[in-house]
Design a protein around this motif. Structure first.
Motif, PDB file in Angstrom:
ATOM      1  N   LYS A 162      36.528  54.549  49.105  1.00 26.68           N
ATOM      2  CA  LYS A 162      37.959  54.363  48.816  1.00 26.68           C
ATOM      3  C   LYS A 162      38.172  53.180  47.853  1.00 26.68           C
ATOM      4  CE  LYS A 162      42.494  54.263  51.003  1.00 26.68           C
ATOM      5  NZ  LYS A 162      43.188  53.147  50.558  1.00 26.68           N
ATOM      6  N   ASP A 163      39.037  53.409  46.865  1.00 25.00           N
ATOM      7  CA  ASP A 163      39.308  52.427  45.821  1.00 25.00           C
ATOM      8  C   ASP A 163      40.459  51.511  46.250  1.00 25.00           C
ATOM      9  OD1 ASP A 163      40.186  51.094  43.548  1.00 25.00           O
ATOM     10  OD2 ASP A 163      39.809  52.803  42.226  1.00 25.00           O
ATOM     11  N   HIS A 164      40.179  50.211  46.390  1.00 27.53           N
ATOM     12  CA  HIS A 164      41.229  49.267  46.784  1.00 27.53           C
ATOM     13  C   HIS A 164      41.743  48.413  45.628  1.00 27.53           C
ATOM     14  CE1 HIS A 164      40.967  50.067  51.121  1.00 27.53           C
ATOM     15  NE2 HIS A 164      39.669  50.254  50.904  1.00 27.53           N
ATOM     16  N   GLY A 165      41.475  48.864  44.424  1.00 25.14           N
ATOM     17  CA  GLY A 165      42.041  48.145  43.269  1.00 25.14           C
ATOM     18  C   GLY A 165      41.233  46.919  42.879  1.00 25.14           C
ATOM     19  N   ILE A 166      41.807  46.165  41.954  1.00 27.61           N
ATOM     20  CA  ILE A 166      41.074  45.077  41.305  1.00 27.61           C
ATOM     21  C   ILE A 166      41.078  43.790  42.143  1.00 27.61           C
ATOM     22  CG2 ILE A 166      40.953  43.653  39.221  1.00 27.61           C
ATOM     23  CD1 ILE A 166      40.330  46.698  38.872  1.00 27.61           C
ATOM     24  N   ASN A 167      39.893  43.227  42.343  1.00 22.79           N
ATOM     25  CA  ASN A 167      39.756  41.952  43.039  1.00 22.79           C
ATOM     26  C   ASN A 167      38.769  41.071  42.284  1.00 22.79           C
ATOM     27  OD1 ASN A 167      41.006  41.961  46.055  1.00 22.79           O
ATOM     28  ND2 ASN A 167      40.485  44.041  45.397  1.00 22.79           N
ATOM     29  N   GLY A 168      38.808  39.755  42.602  1.00 23.06           N
ATOM     30  CA  GLY A 168      37.913  38.813  41.926  1.00 23.06           C
ATOM     31  C   GLY A 168      36.693  38.482  42.782  1.00 23.06           C
ATOM     32  N   PHE A 169      35.534  38.316  42.127  1.00 19.97           N
ATOM     33  CA  PHE A 169      34.278  38.019  42.820  1.00 19.97           C
ATOM     34  C   PHE A 169      33.538  36.911  42.082  1.00 19.97           C
ATOM     35  CE2 PHE A 169      35.506  42.368  43.437  1.00 19.97           C
ATOM     36  CZ  PHE A 169      35.270  42.618  44.784  1.00 19.97           C
ATOM     37  N   GLN A 192      36.073  28.835  50.714  1.00 16.26           N
ATOM     38  CA  GLN A 192      35.466  29.109  49.409  1.00 16.26           C
ATOM     39  C   GLN A 192      35.677  27.931  48.454  1.00 16.26           C
ATOM     40  OE1 GLN A 192      37.453  32.940  48.791  1.00 16.26           O
ATOM     41  NE2 GLN A 192      35.450  33.973  48.938  1.00 16.26           N
ATOM     42  N   GLN A 193      36.869  27.382  48.506  1.00 14.37           N
ATOM     43  CA  GLN A 193      37.139  26.236  47.637  1.00 14.37           C
ATOM     44  C   GLN A 193      36.205  25.084  47.975  1.00 14.37           C
ATOM     45  OE1 GLN A 193      41.238  25.229  46.912  1.00 14.37           O
ATOM     46  NE2 GLN A 193      41.961  27.248  47.525  1.00 14.37           N
ATOM     47  N   LYS A 194      35.983  24.880  49.285  1.00 12.28           N
ATOM     48  CA  LYS A 194      35.129  23.776  49.715  1.00 12.28           C
ATOM     49  C   LYS A 194      33.698  23.971  49.227  1.00 12.28           C
ATOM     50  CE  LYS A 194      37.014  21.833  53.735  1.00 12.28           C
ATOM     51  NZ  LYS A 194      37.262  22.374  55.078  1.00 12.28           N
ATOM     52  N   LYS A 195      33.273  25.213  49.229  1.00 10.12           N
ATOM     53  CA  LYS A 195      31.905  25.465  48.814  1.00 10.12           C
ATOM     54  C   LYS A 195      31.718  25.343  47.297  1.00 10.12           C
ATOM     55  CE  LYS A 195      28.306  28.967  48.576  1.00 10.12           C
ATOM     56  NZ  LYS A 195      27.881  30.315  48.923  1.00 10.12           N
ATOM     57  N   ILE A 198      39.410  29.966  41.247  1.00  9.43           N
ATOM     58  CA  ILE A 198      38.906  29.714  42.604  1.00  9.43           C
ATOM     59  C   ILE A 198      39.961  28.981  43.433  1.00  9.43           C
ATOM     60  CG2 ILE A 198      37.130  28.508  43.950  1.00  9.43           C
ATOM     61  CD1 ILE A 198      35.197  29.020  41.646  1.00  9.43           C
ATOM     62  N   LYS A 199      40.614  28.006  42.800  1.00  8.26           N
ATOM     63  CA  LYS A 199      41.687  27.292  43.484  1.00  8.26           C
ATOM     64  C   LYS A 199      42.812  28.218  43.906  1.00  8.26           C
ATOM     65  CE  LYS A 199      42.145  22.529  41.777  1.00  8.26           C
ATOM     66  NZ  LYS A 199      42.835  21.780  40.701  1.00  8.26           N
ATOM     67  N   GLY A 200      43.174  29.103  43.016  1.00  2.62           N
ATOM     68  CA  GLY A 200      44.340  29.946  43.282  1.00  2.62           C
ATOM     69  C   GLY A 200      44.023  31.132  44.183  1.00  2.62           C
ATOM     70  N   GLN A 201      42.813  31.678  44.055  1.00  2.00           N
ATOM     71  CA  GLN A 201      42.517  32.930  44.758  1.00  2.00           C
ATOM     72  C   GLN A 201      41.468  32.792  45.858  1.00  2.00           C
ATOM     73  OE1 GLN A 201      41.767  35.785  41.475  1.00  2.00           O
ATOM     74  NE2 GLN A 201      43.098  34.441  40.303  1.00  2.00           N
ATOM     75  N   MET A 225      33.578  37.392  47.492  1.00  2.00           N
ATOM     76  CA  MET A 225      34.866  37.944  47.035  1.00  2.00           C
ATOM     77  C   MET A 225      35.931  36.876  47.272  1.00  2.00           C
ATOM     78  SD  MET A 225      36.942  41.343  48.290  1.00  2.00           S
ATOM     79  CE  MET A 225      38.670  41.179  48.756  1.00  2.00           C
ATOM     80  N   LEU A 226      36.818  36.680  46.287  1.00  3.22           N
ATOM     81  CA  LEU A 226      37.882  35.680  46.447  1.00  3.22           C
ATOM     82  C   LEU A 226      38.917  36.245  47.429  1.00  3.22           C
ATOM     83  CD1 LEU A 226      38.182  34.476  42.744  1.00  3.22           C
ATOM     84  CD2 LEU A 226      37.207  33.227  44.680  1.00  3.22           C
TER      85      LEU A 226
END
Ligand SMILES: Cc1cc2nc3c(=O)[nH]c(=O)nc-3n(C[C@H](O)[C@H](O)[C@H](O)COP(=O)(O)OP(=O)(O)OC[C@H]3O[C@@H](n4cnc5c(N)ncnc54)[C@H](O)[C@@H]3O)c2cc1C
Ligand SMILES: Cc1cc2nc3c(=O)[nH]c(=O)nc-3n(C[C@H](O)[C@H](O)[C@H](O)COP(=O)(O)OP(=O)(O)OC[C@H]3O[C@@H](n4cnc5c(N)ncnc54)[C@H](O)[C@@H]3O)c2cc1C
Ligand SMILES: [Ca+2]
Lengths: 670, 670
Positions: free
Chosen positions: B199-206, B120-123, B112-115, B256-257
């Motif tokens: 459309k596929d936008h690749g891998i992301n973090g959630f 989002q970090q605050k929450k 979470i810190k990095g991405q 989503m990060l």
């Protein structure tokens, strides 16, 4: 194996360039051996009592109880099915669970056979064969293992009563490790220091009853128990390795094993005319079975890794087509294929050791002891080398196969953790591998020192007779292709071994005494002993490949495996080969080049080569190694059997998780 | 450690030629670091909740429950004791039990810190810091690990509701392995394939909530559980590695990060101007902690083996005097001392990596990305090398230490089986070691190919700038003594590495394409990458030894360790050094000779060198490695705690043993 419903590996199996059925016979040793092992494996696999898949979650007591159940059931089935000795032995192998029977059949009975008089054999063996008594082999003590001469347990002759008094004078003299001792054995062959009239006559074996045959309680003066958990889940924890203390326990004089030396009624210690070397015979036998265990364990690991590497795909897809099978990566091949070749190599050298054992036995009968020291050194070295490779001292075996399976290899359901944990103690028992290799080294030093005296070296040391040639010759490889010639390989291994041995001998001679030099240079001596043992395995593999063989492509693929085995060793020990001046760096590079191309030739045959082991899914005990390659659904299914999945919310939630999540105050400064 | 009541190792401790207290500071990194870790270790050791000695006999549920208890207790103690972040982190290390907290603190929060964006970090971070939510890191799937781009889980944007729909479309897309997922985590960072408008936008973090914060039950659409038993008793089975399936689970768009890329309300996919390489920062951090774990695990194993080898005696007594301590055997030394030197080497390179991480972070803040690829390759390589050595891919570490302890090392009470089983997955997680080394190799190929273009290689590749010199020079060692010069060692490792790299590059250029050549020669590329990484470790060790140092004899003994580390590698990889033409066989033999004499210099310092790790008996968790050397009575005592010893006659006697022993008829033909 019957054809499975799905076969995710069918395409792999089609690629094979040799006759798998014929190879199964070669691997088994003969059509007969194949038939027996195939039949026994299936019987065991289809019997629900012998299931193994729940083993790693059982607590110690349940686990042990389950092993007792299997042992009793095995005994019953072997009887009901009227199995022959050969069949029964295979049957026990496929149950694949260490248990007291291993020591009863594998050590207790052979000790009585080898060290007991005819009279003693007549009295004890029938009881043991019928399992009216159960025995173990109690040599090692808490403070004494490798150095058997240092054991402290005493057996003092009491001429008044014609008895021996067995006693544990110190804590470190407690017997410690014997398998089957802790909970099951009623009897043991106990090794103890024989004392007569205050005089110490060294270590001898004694048959001692430990527990009542009525109610199994330990006899007076005896404290016995289990020594506790060992490496891994399941694994060797099915065995009750035990601790044993004696408080002046008395046994009749005729329970000392008296084939080699006797104590008379008057308390005289007498050596019989049977030479002590006779005992070597048993050691050759036991170590030969360990080499065979090593080839089994390694081949199982290789089978799992090869199949899973063909199922597993990772990277390399551009367009939504399937990813690359990981077995197609050269790094995967360079890790897996030498181990596959080693599994075959160990299998063949194991077969040869059986021959050697028979040869030794025949000669002993004919009072010919000339080959014993060589046979003894040879089996010591091969036991050490094959178990070390399989268990990973010198090059990782089972563990490397586990890592070849990525994350999933770390799951117990892969079968690999348990295979590893159950196998590794072979590096230690029946002789610590380093201690054994040092014995081989001593033997090599002796052999080399006698070369001048005209004494011809025999058996696996015969090549040392060619010392002049081997010290001067140079490898004549010009092209990568040249490395395929058996004669080239053989001479390279011979030259390397003898040069390392000669170097050690030279360096030792610089020291004030031979013994001092030996101790100081013992790390180098280990390397020389390893070089010698590798030569033995390479040469037996070459011999095997030169035999007549049935079946399309069988000989050709074995030739490839043999080259892979040898050349991967050349690559790994390149320093030895170059530093001893036999090969040049350029020739080393050619060997490596050849090796790479051999990997490509092996690749289409990989799955078929492990199918040839003819292992049932039961025996393999691995979801990753399933014959049908149906890995993912079965992994998924198996996960839900873990006790943690009994409930969705874990037991400790209310006590240990909820209080955290529902803290009313911000609890920490962090 | 306070002075113990008995000290069987007192004589060993007296032999030490250096100031152990001063060495403790060097090992810890600073006086402050020593004080903190010493204090934390004692607090943990003296708290009965944190006892470890019963761990290997617990069933899965009890074991897991016990870990939950420890985690909750740790949280409480950290709060009560007002520990700082540094102290709390040491506190957790000494609890020495894998648990959900490792992933929560070590992966969920850093992700979470990095991405995460600042918002989002605050929450999320305050919730996570207070443990009002517990999170894990859910990347790997049943069918996809190393190849993150191949993940199948989908996150489809639904513009109608401004949500993502998280879904597991296939069995192989099930999340599989994440630590803490199975039973504890309420949330996860889930990596999924972002789909917008087909459309596929690749891998992301959630960020996805998995369980109710009220009653911990899985939320609708979520199936979650534990994946089952892993390698070893106790070990990593304290962790709930989990499986997770999504059936169209909806999360708000802002989960989503979005630090690096965003999805707008309208469903537009936007890249921010933050460079992707930023993410490398987190990887450098995590891998640096793994290198530090490796030095801890290896040093613990070495500590156990060194102390027990000094207690254990075997052979060599003529006259009733004590036998030889096994640590006096040269073979024992040649196995143990290089590992001891490696433990120190890994510790120092780990410290240096902390510096590197800070340097990288500073540069990122200043928008300087120039050193990132080098730092990334360097940490990838060092993670791979240190964990492999410790866990035994290339040379046995913990397992070799276990074997150095003979039979007793196989008992769980030796601590070594569990240390091994818990450590080995580091070879796989955070990047499979082989895959990582291939990345290093790619980076090296790139670096070498750019040398001509005038681009100066930086950091750990700076030596490649001296290519001309290194390709031509020859080692100028004439006597064994010469091998002690740091400059000699350094150039030997530099020359070997660069020549192997250049060879690979040359051979690759023979292939139709660079990529084809790389794949075909990847086994050789691995060797080159290893040579490069060994150079880094050797050079950081040399740097360390050249620092100013307090304390009698400290610098001198570290110099010896440094030479042992380097020369044992020269011995092991002699083939590389000779085949690349930098050293001659004669010089190789001199290195070996020097090594032997260094072992003799190390010998009297061996126990003191492992005392300097300052490990409590609690942290070591090994009877063989006890500080006071009081091995035998404690081994004996511990055995009786095994559940099997609850009764003298085992549970299964009446059912499974008695019927055998009391068969009325001779049961078998055998
Ligand atoms: C699973 C298992 C089952 C067993 N089953 C039985 C059984 O049924 N019956 C039984 O009696 N025993 C049994 N044993 C004991 C086993 O035979 C011993 O553990 C083995 O002989 C090794 O001896 P040790 O443990 O004393 O090792 P040690 O000799 O103490 O070895 C410790 C270290 O010292 C080194 N060392 C020792 N001597 C020398 C030397 N001269 N030169 C150089 N290095 C040396 C070794 O290489 C090793 O690194 C079993 C052990 C295990 C692990
Ligand atoms: C104890 C443990 C804890 C874990 N914790 C987490 C966690 O918290 N969260 C999480 O998301 N994951 C976790 N993982 C998963 C872990 O990150 C993966 O297992 C790891 O990334 C390796 O991937 P894999 O298992 O797919 O191996 P694979 O990639 O399938 O490896 C199989 C074989 O293929 C080889 N191979 C693969 N690709 C190549 C290539 N391109 N070239 C050459 N060879 C190749 C490998 O070297 C290996 O020999 C954990 C795993 C373990 C064992
Ligand atoms: Ca258990």
């Amino acid at each position: 194996m019957e054809a499975p419903a799905v076969d995710h590996l069918a395409a792999e199996r089609k690629k094979a360039q040799f006759d798998v059925e014929a190879m199964k016979i070669v691997w088994a040793g003969s059509k007969h051996a194949f038939d027996v092992s195939d039949r026994m494996a299936r019987i065991v696999a289809s019997d629900p009592v012998f299931r193994k898949d729940n083993r790693t979650t059982l607590g110690r007591k349940e686990l042990f109880n389950n092993t007792l159940k299997k042992s009793a059931h095995a005994w019953k089935r072997i009887y009901e099915l009227h199995l022959t000795e050969e069949e029964a032995s295979q049957f026990r192998i496929f149950i694949d669970e260490p248990g007291y029977g291993d020591l009863h059949w594998g050590m207790f009975i052979p000790a009585i056979k080898g060290q007991g008089t005819e009279e003693q054999q007549k009295k004890w063996l029938p009881l043991a064969y019928k399992m009216l008594i159960i025995g173990c082999y109690a040599q090692t003590e808490l403070g004494h293992g490798s150095n058997v001469q240092g054991l402290e347990t005493t057996a003092t002759f009491d001429p008044k009563t014609d008895e021996f008094v067995i006693h544990s004078p110190t804590l470190t003299s407690s017997k410690w490790w014997p398998g089957g001792l802790g909970k099951v054995s009623t009897h043991a062959v106990v090794y103890a220091r024989l004392i007569i009239d205050g005089k110490d006559h060294g270590i001898n074996g004694f048959i001692v009853q430990l527990r009542s045959l009525d109610d199994h309680s330990p006899l007076p003066g005896i404290v016995v128990g289990d020594i506790g958990m060992k490496f891994g889940n399941g694994a060797y924890n099915t065995m009750d390795n035990g601790v044993l203390r004696f408080d002046h326990v008395r046994i009749p004089r005729d329970q000392m094993l008296m084939r080699v030396s006797q104590v008379t009624r008057e308390g005289k210690y007498v050596q019989s005319d049977v030479p002590k070397q006779l005992l070597y015979g048993t050691m050759v036998f036991v170590r030969q079975t360990i080499v065979s265990d090593a080839s089994k364990a390694l081949s199982r690991a290789v089978c799992i890794a090869a199949r899973y590497s063909s199922v597993r795909r990772q990277f390399g897809s551009q367009d939504g087509s399937p990813e690359t099978q990981v077995i197609d990566y050269k790094t995967q091949q360079s890790r897996l294929f030498p181990l596959m070749a080693s599994a075959y190599a160990f299998r063949f050298v194991g077969e040869w050791l059986k021959w050697l054992y028979n040869d030794v036995t025949d000669r002993l009968r004919a009072n010919d002891f000339s080959t014993l020291p060589e046979a003894h050194a040879c089996t010591a070295g091969l036991k050490s080398l094959t178990t070390s490779v399989t268990a990973s001292v010198m090059k990782d075996g089972i563990e490397e196969c586990r890592k070849l399976c990525g994350g999933h290899g770390y799951l117990c359901s892969s079968g690999l953790p348990e295979l590893f944990a159950a196998f590794v103690p072979t590096c230690t028992y029946e002789g610590d591998n380093i201690v054994l290799l040092l014995q081989v080294a001593r033997f090599l030093m002796k052999t080399i020192s006698r070369l001048g005296s005209g004494k011809q070296p025999v058996g696996t040391t015969a090549y040392m007779g060619k010392i002049q040639h081997l010290m001067q010759s140079k490898c004549d490889v010009l092209t990568a292709e040249d490395w395929l010639k058996p004669s080239v390989i053989l001479e390279a291994f011979e030259a390397r071994a003898i040069r390392m041995v000669v170097n050690c001998a030279k360096n030792i001679s610089q020291f004030p005494s031979q013994e001092e030099g030996f101790l100081e240079l013992s790390a180098d001596l280990l390397d020389a002993a390893i070089a010698h043992c590798q030569l033995i395995i390479v040469s037996k593999f070459i011999d095997k490949v030169q035999e007549d063989m049935q079946g399309r492509g069988v000989k050709e693929i074995l030739q490839i495996l043999c080259s892979v085995y040898a050349l991967s060793l050349v690559h790994k020990h390149l320093g030895d080969f170059i530093a001893t001046g036999y090969i040049t760096p350029k020739q080393g590079a050619l060997a490596n080049e050849k090796l790479r191309s051999l990997y490509s030739q092996l690749r289409p045959n990989a799955v078929a080569l492990v199918d040839a082991f003819n292992y049932t899914d039961h025996y393999l005990g691995s979801i990753l190694g399933r014959y049908d390659g149906n890995v993912y659904p079965k992994l998924y299914e198996a996960a839900w059997n873990d006790p943690l999945n009994d409930s969705v919310v874990p037991d400790g939630y209310h006590e240990y998780i909820k209080p955290l999540l529902q803290q009313k105050v911000a609890a920490a400064r962090l």
